[in-house]
Scaffold this motif. Sequence first.
Motif, short mmCIF file in Angstrom:
data_model
loop_
_atom_site.label_atom_id
_atom_site.label_comp_id
_atom_site.label_asym_id
_atom_site.label_seq_id
_atom_site.Cartn_x
_atom_site.Cartn_y
_atom_site.Cartn_z
N HIS A 14 -11.53 18.01 22.92
CA HIS A 14 -10.89 16.77 23.72
C HIS A 14 -10.04 17.08 24.58
CE1 HIS A 14 -8.98 12.52 22.33
NE2 HIS A 14 -9.23 12.70 23.85
N ILE A 15 -9.99 16.55 25.95
CA ILE A 15 -9.10 16.74 26.88
C ILE A 15 -8.52 15.32 27.14
CG2 ILE A 15 -9.89 18.96 27.99
CD1 ILE A 15 -10.79 17.24 30.21
N ALA A 16 -7.10 15.04 27.50
CA ALA A 16 -6.68 13.92 27.75
C ALA A 16 -6.18 13.86 29.20
CB ALA A 16 -5.74 13.41 26.62
N LEU A 17 -6.26 13.21 30.03
CA LEU A 17 -5.66 13.33 31.28
C LEU A 17 -4.65 12.12 31.58
CD1 LEU A 17 -9.40 13.73 32.80
CD2 LEU A 17 -7.35 15.49 33.30
N ILE A 18 -3.66 12.39 31.98
CA ILE A 18 -2.78 11.26 32.78
C ILE A 18 -2.91 11.38 34.19
CG2 ILE A 18 -0.25 10.60 32.98
CD1 ILE A 18 0.23 11.88 30.25
N LEU A 19 -3.84 10.52 34.78
CA LEU A 19 -4.32 10.58 36.15
C LEU A 19 -3.10 9.99 37.17
CD1 LEU A 19 -6.90 7.97 35.82
CD2 LEU A 19 -7.20 10.18 34.61
N ASP A 20 -2.14 10.92 37.34
CA ASP A 20 -1.12 10.26 38.24
C ASP A 20 -1.01 10.71 39.53
OD1 ASP A 20 1.38 8.82 38.49
OD2 ASP A 20 2.64 10.20 37.51
N GLY A 21 -0.39 10.05 40.48
CA GLY A 21 -0.42 10.61 42.03
C GLY A 21 -1.27 9.58 42.98
N ASN A 22 -1.89 8.57 42.39
CA ASN A 22 -2.73 7.90 43.21
C ASN A 22 -1.84 7.29 44.34
OD1 ASN A 22 -4.74 8.33 41.54
ND2 ASN A 22 -5.05 6.46 40.88
N GLY A 23 -0.58 6.61 43.96
CA GLY A 23 0.13 5.98 45.00
C GLY A 23 0.58 6.92 46.08
N ARG A 24 0.90 8.19 45.80
CA ARG A 24 1.71 8.90 46.44
C ARG A 24 0.80 9.84 47.40
NH1 ARG A 24 4.62 12.26 41.94
NH2 ARG A 24 3.52 10.75 40.93
N TRP A 25 -0.76 9.77 46.87
CA TRP A 25 -1.89 10.38 47.61
C TRP A 25 -2.18 9.60 48.86
CZ3 TRP A 25 -6.52 8.54 49.26
CH2 TRP A 25 -7.51 9.45 49.51
N ALA A 26 -2.06 8.09 48.66
CA ALA A 26 -2.38 7.22 49.69
C ALA A 26 -0.98 7.04 50.78
CB ALA A 26 -2.30 5.64 48.94
N LYS A 27 -0.07 7.24 50.03
CA LYS A 27 1.31 7.06 50.94
C LYS A 27 1.31 8.39 52.12
CE LYS A 27 6.19 6.54 50.95
NZ LYS A 27 7.52 6.96 50.26
N LYS A 28 0.88 9.29 51.55
CA LYS A 28 0.68 10.69 52.35
C LYS A 28 -0.02 10.49 53.45
CE LYS A 28 -0.20 14.76 50.82
NZ LYS A 28 -0.71 15.88 49.70
N ARG A 29 -1.41 9.61 53.38
CA ARG A 29 -1.90 9.26 54.38
C ARG A 29 -1.73 7.80 55.10
NH1 ARG A 29 -3.83 12.24 50.75
NH2 ARG A 29 -5.17 13.97 51.21
N MET A 30 -0.57 7.42 54.91
CA MET A 30 -0.24 6.15 55.28
C MET A 30 -1.41 5.05 55.30
SD MET A 30 2.26 7.10 57.69
CE MET A 30 2.17 6.92 59.62
N LEU A 31 -1.68 5.08 53.85
CA LEU A 31 -2.78 4.13 53.35
C LEU A 31 -2.01 3.36 52.27
CD1 LEU A 31 -5.82 6.71 52.65
CD2 LEU A 31 -5.46 4.83 54.46
N PRO A 32 -2.42 2.14 52.23
CA PRO A 32 -2.01 1.26 51.14
C PRO A 32 -2.17 1.86 49.53
CG PRO A 32 -3.86 0.20 52.10
CD PRO A 32 -3.73 1.31 52.78
#
Length: 245
Positions: A14-32
């Motif tokens: 069983h692996i559990a993922l805290i999928l974090d960083g979506n917002g920063r990924w977008a910000k880095k690309r000047m995307l919403p």
Amino acid sequence: MSNIVIDMNNIPKHIALILDGNGRWAKKRMLPRNLGHRKGAFNIADIAKEASALGIKVMSCYCFSTENWNRPKQEVDYLMQVPIKYFKRYKEKIENSDIKVIFSGRRDRVPSNLLTTMEEIEKITSNHEGLILNLCFDYGSHDEIINAAKKLAIAVKNGEISVDQIDEKMFEKNLYTKDLPPVDLLIRTSGEERISNYLLWQIAYAEFYFTPVLWPDFDAKELEKAIISYQGRTRRFGGLKEEEK
Ligand code: IPE
Ligand code: IPE
Ligand code: MG
């Protein structure tokens, strides 16, 4: 490191993922920010396929926490629609895969069209025998534990069980994740090193893996790195390994 290969005899169940960083990924690309969430959602399917190919049995993903309601309304509204849009587009693929999808978390606060989608996804994959993809949505461990305590209190009050009968097994059966094995490996992306109210009961003996990679960039290679790191750990569960005695 790059020469180390995965030991197929020591794959976490069983692996559990805290999928974090979506917002920063977008910000880095000047995307919403929402475009980061969109990319992040697509990534779940890719990583689930990879996990399944490696022989992992359960993959839990933290998709929306009980605290994420505190985000701006338009972001919350978007996140509530992601599974619906995804399902509309990929219904056939989901139906024809062998992945079994389940949702963990509260069901009384999500919009009714999302609830309908969640129930339909669970229904059409209920007979699937491959990887269990546990999507934690409006999930928080404190809420989960209190919910379990209340259910047990009611059962005692109704005379269905006695207080002495409550043990770890029974408590676990009242958690949202009731039929899942404990977490072996917890992965958090984006460089944050905290648990943010995720699977507190279930990670009692999990190994932790933190990576600076943002969730939308987390790919098969990154998953392999996490598994290799896990395979280098000594899990004692409070005891001693044979060679340590
Ligand atoms: C994780 O990405 C997804 C959710 C919490 C829904 P974030 O939205 O937290 O991304 P960051 O942390 O702001 O970069
Ligand atoms: C945790 O990420 C929740 C999800 C990934 C769904 P957050 O981005 O909400 O966590 P904090 O607020 O940084 O701890
Ligand atoms: Mg975050």
